[in-house]
Design a protein around this motif. Structure first.
Motif, short mmCIF file in Angstrom:
data_model
loop_
_atom_site.label_atom_id
_atom_site.label_comp_id
_atom_site.label_asym_id
_atom_site.label_seq_id
_atom_site.Cartn_x
_atom_site.Cartn_y
_atom_site.Cartn_z
N ALA A 66 -54.06 -23.97 15.33
CA ALA A 66 -54.57 -23.16 14.52
C ALA A 66 -54.11 -21.65 14.76
CB ALA A 66 -56.22 -23.00 14.75
N ALA A 67 -54.11 -21.36 15.82
CA ALA A 67 -53.38 -19.79 16.58
C ALA A 67 -52.00 -19.68 15.67
CB ALA A 67 -53.60 -19.60 17.78
N LEU A 68 -51.31 -21.05 16.09
CA LEU A 68 -49.89 -20.78 15.72
C LEU A 68 -49.71 -20.79 14.16
CD1 LEU A 68 -48.29 -23.49 18.22
CD2 LEU A 68 -47.93 -20.86 18.28
N THR A 69 -50.55 -21.62 13.53
CA THR A 69 -50.57 -21.54 12.13
C THR A 69 -50.95 -20.09 11.51
OG1 THR A 69 -51.27 -23.73 12.02
CG2 THR A 69 -51.75 -22.37 10.02
N GLY A 126 -58.87 -22.42 8.22
CA GLY A 126 -58.20 -21.20 9.02
C GLY A 126 -57.20 -20.47 7.77
N VAL A 127 -56.45 -21.41 6.99
CA VAL A 127 -55.41 -20.95 6.18
C VAL A 127 -56.25 -20.23 4.90
CG1 VAL A 127 -53.56 -21.50 4.49
CG2 VAL A 127 -53.69 -22.64 6.64
N TYR A 137 -59.11 -18.72 4.97
CA TYR A 137 -59.71 -17.55 5.39
C TYR A 137 -58.60 -16.39 5.73
CZ TYR A 137 -62.98 -14.20 7.79
OH TYR A 137 -63.83 -13.52 8.19
N ALA A 138 -57.46 -16.89 6.17
CA ALA A 138 -56.46 -15.83 6.32
C ALA A 138 -55.64 -15.42 5.34
CB ALA A 138 -55.62 -16.31 7.72
N TRP A 139 -55.58 -16.20 4.12
CA TRP A 139 -54.60 -16.17 2.95
C TRP A 139 -55.46 -16.22 1.71
CZ3 TRP A 139 -49.15 -15.80 3.99
CH2 TRP A 139 -48.28 -15.44 2.77
N ASN A 140 -56.07 -15.21 1.33
CA ASN A 140 -56.82 -15.05 -0.02
C ASN A 140 -56.88 -13.70 -0.38
OD1 ASN A 140 -59.15 -13.45 1.13
ND2 ASN A 140 -59.61 -15.11 2.59
N PRO A 141 -57.33 -13.53 -1.73
CA PRO A 141 -57.32 -12.24 -2.45
C PRO A 141 -57.62 -11.08 -1.91
CG PRO A 141 -57.93 -13.91 -3.94
CD PRO A 141 -58.04 -14.77 -2.59
N ALA A 184 -56.13 -34.03 1.21
CA ALA A 184 -56.87 -33.06 2.37
C ALA A 184 -55.58 -32.29 2.74
CB ALA A 184 -57.48 -33.94 3.55
N ALA A 185 -54.66 -32.73 3.05
CA ALA A 185 -53.34 -32.09 3.40
C ALA A 185 -53.16 -31.01 2.39
CB ALA A 185 -52.35 -32.89 3.75
N CYS A 186 -53.33 -31.26 1.27
CA CYS A 186 -52.98 -30.32 -0.11
C CYS A 186 -53.91 -29.29 0.31
CB CYS A 186 -53.02 -30.95 -1.17
SG CYS A 186 -51.55 -31.96 -1.52
N ALA A 187 -55.03 -29.22 0.68
CA ALA A 187 -56.05 -28.41 0.79
C ALA A 187 -55.54 -27.09 1.60
CB ALA A 187 -57.53 -28.83 1.10
N VAL A 188 -54.72 -27.68 2.84
CA VAL A 188 -54.40 -26.63 3.68
C VAL A 188 -53.41 -25.58 3.03
CG1 VAL A 188 -53.07 -26.26 5.78
CG2 VAL A 188 -54.64 -28.21 5.41
N ALA A 189 -52.68 -26.00 1.99
CA ALA A 189 -51.49 -25.34 1.41
C ALA A 189 -51.98 -24.61 0.05
CB ALA A 189 -50.23 -26.26 1.03
N VAL A 190 -53.09 -25.16 -0.47
CA VAL A 190 -53.43 -24.53 -1.77
C VAL A 190 -53.64 -22.99 -1.95
CG1 VAL A 190 -55.60 -24.28 -3.28
CG2 VAL A 190 -54.63 -26.44 -2.82
N PRO A 191 -54.21 -22.38 -0.89
CA PRO A 191 -54.18 -20.89 -0.84
C PRO A 191 -53.00 -20.05 -0.84
CG PRO A 191 -55.75 -21.67 0.86
CD PRO A 191 -54.91 -22.83 0.58
N VAL A 192 -52.02 -20.78 -0.07
CA VAL A 192 -50.68 -19.94 0.00
C VAL A 192 -50.00 -20.18 -1.69
CG1 VAL A 192 -48.42 -20.10 0.84
CG2 VAL A 192 -50.45 -20.38 2.55
N ILE A 193 -50.27 -21.60 -1.95
CA ILE A 193 -49.60 -21.79 -3.43
C ILE A 193 -49.92 -20.97 -4.36
CG2 ILE A 193 -49.29 -23.75 -5.02
CD1 ILE A 193 -49.41 -25.72 -2.81
N LEU A 194 -51.65 -20.53 -4.36
CA LEU A 194 -51.89 -19.88 -5.45
C LEU A 194 -51.80 -18.60 -5.23
CD1 LEU A 194 -55.46 -21.79 -5.90
CD2 LEU A 194 -53.15 -21.98 -7.36
#
Length: 547
Positions: free
Chosen positions: A10-13, A109-110, A112-116, A347-357
């Protein structure tokens, strides 16, 4: 995968997200954007601790940066702080997900760290607020558990950030405590938040004029629509910042807005179905209600007219931070259930969704955040002023708080000369947004305002001004001596400066406030026993309450 490896992942991500977001800002130099003001070789001064007439919004964050810059270059300190925000945010949110699986934790984690919210506040330069935001999930966990010492430790990033960060984190902690089984501990939580607030709270209330309460600021800083869903809908999707210039490019288009709304709604439904703790949703609802106050005509203005202390919530959008925690954990819970349903790819796509959007947060918000060097003219002016033994302050022209320097690619930034020069620097701290102007708060700026509109050496000398720093090409100061002229800055020296008695914040109460705050922090470490690292990584998280 062991718990230690999950925390490391999580920290490295988070580090990867930070590298992607800061992008060109990692080059040598400083990222200067609105309230994000870092300067080379900062020094401790009366302003650092809020002892001048300026509202201490920069306390104690400036002291933290100055201390950090004594052991490393100041531009490196800035980059480490920005990266730490993403590392903490991703790690903290991941630790709240009650799952041993890595993907659900990373999804939270993604998100929370990558959102509007993160994007808009980063562009607005509010790194100090984001420092507290990053640690907010740890605050939530400590408040749920009712561990006072752990809560103080979790509040340290917010306490470092200052009044806005601590207001958000403190409110969240209090609400969660009141909604949990340890309601009797609410006074202790309020006491801890109050003690950590003392470094900025004391100078704020002891400054000349006290805490300002300009009702006009409500309309200026109220949440605004940056999606097709209006102001409230934008807040619900973690956007709605008051400054339209800090909305990431491409965000808010109908397709992206609808998709992001679906993510938020889906995450909230998942939390409602699978989350066990109901204190976090209540904290999110309270935060959302506060964020929405400014959108109700006349309501918040009336409250500020009754008591100026309500001004702390006029920038309401920052209080959607607990909602961001709820959405992130909900997305993690949804990903966990998808894996149980043998839908691991989804589920894996959920990790990338914030960055994609929100792809335009990458590469320094699509190039908006770039590292720059301060001009050599500024360094020469600083040497001239430092070598002068004649007392007197520095005034800055043009007479405005936010500047758009060519060497900063025209990006607006709060005038850095206040922190750059070794004397008291006076700027016009009135803020104009659209057709609304929020009145100046610094008594020295108020006194200088009529003079700076048509400055003369005689009038400035009478007001205790020794130097005037002027952008090259701007109007000269009649009767003043030209001490230095460069391509980017002209420095005028004024003779016969009169000493002007200035009402300042008394030192003794501020020193006492710092002693109390530091003592509370030391108590939390000494009484807790374990070091901060295991605490922040969420070790023994299997024994905490499940969100």
């Amino acid at each position: 995968m062991t718990g230690r490896m999950r925390h490391l992942a999580a920290a490295l991500t988070g580090l990867g997200l930070g590298l992607a977001a800061v992008g060109p800002g990692l080059a040598p130099g400083f990222v200067l954007s609105y309230d994000m003001v870092f300067v080379p070789d900062p020094t401790f001064s009366r302003m650092t601790f809020g002892l001048t007439g300026v509202m201490p919004r920069h306390v104690p964050s400036d002291a933290f940066v100055t201390a950090l810059s004594t052991v490393m270059p100041a531009d490196l300190a800035q980059k480490l702080i920005l990266l730490a925000i993403f590392v903490m945010a991703c790690s903290a949110a991941a630790s709240l997900v009650p799952s041993q699986r890595l993907i659900p934790r990373l999804a939270a984690g993604v998100c929370y760290a990558w959102n509007p919210f993160v994007a808009e506040r980063l562009l607005l330069g509010q790194w100090a607020l984001l420092l507290g935001y990053a640690a907010l999930p740890w605050v939530v966990a400590a408040a749920m558990k009712g561990d006072g010492r752990r809560l103080v430790i979790a509040l340290i990033p917010a306490a470092t950030g200052g009044f806005a960060a601590l207001a958000v984190s403190g409110l969240t902690a209090v609400v969660i405590t009141l909604c949990g089984p340890r309601r009797a501990d609410a006074l202790k939580v309020i006491g801890a938040v109050g003690a950590l607030s003392l470094p900025w709270l004391v100078p704020a209330f002891l400054r000349p004029g006290g805490v300002p309460g300009d009702g006009a600021a409500v309309e200026t800083f109220a949440a605004r629509a940056d999606t097709p869903f209006g102001a409230l809908g934008s807040l619900f999707t973690l956007g709605g910042v008051w400054n339209g210039e800090t909305v990431p490019s491409g965000y808010g288009t109908p397709v992206v807005a609808v998709l992001w709304l679906l993510v938020v709604v889906g995450a909230l439904i998942a939390y409602g179905k699978y989350g066990r703790d109901r204190a976090l949703p209540i904290a999110a609802a309270v935060g959302f209600a506060i964020a929405a106050l400014g959108t109700v005509p006349g309501l918040l203005k009336g409250l500020i007219d009754i008591w100026s202390g309500f001004s702390v919530v006029r920038d309401g959008q920052q209080f959607v931070a607990p909602l961001a925690v709820l959405v992130a954990v909900g997305l993690g819970l949804a990903a966990d259930r998808l894996i149980e349903a043998r839908l691991g790819f989804v589920a894996a796509c959920a990790v990338a969704v914030p960055v994609i959007l929100l792809p335009t947060l990458a590469w320094g918000a699509a190039g908006a955040l770039r590292a720059v060097d301060y001009p050599d003219d500024w360094a020469r002016a600083r040497k001239i002023i430092a070598a002068d033994s004649v007392p007197g302050d520095v005034a800055v022209a043009p007479w405005a708080a936010y500047r758009s320097y060519p060497w900063n690619h025209g990006r607006r930034v709060l005038d850095p000369l206040q922190r750059y020069l070794p004397r008291r620097v006076i700027i016009n701290d009135a803020v104009t947004v659209g057709t609304t102007t929020v009145a100046a708060e610094d008594p020295r700026a108020v006194a200088l305002d009529p003079i700076m509109r048509a400055p003369t050496a005689e009038a400035l000398a009478h007001e205790g001004i020794r130097y005037v720093a002027v952008d090259a090409g701007d109007a000269a100061v009649p009767g003043a001596e030209e001490a230095y002229r460069g391509r980017d800055l002209v420095l005028y020296r004024i003779s016969g400066t009169s000493a002007v008695p200035e009402k300042k914040v008394p030192v003794a109460p501020v020193v006492t406030a710092w002693i109390v705050a530091v003592a509370v922090i030391f108590w939390s470490f000494l009484a807790s026993g374990p070091t901060l690292v295991p605490q922040l990584l969420g070790r023994n998280s299997s024994r905490r309450r499940t969100p």
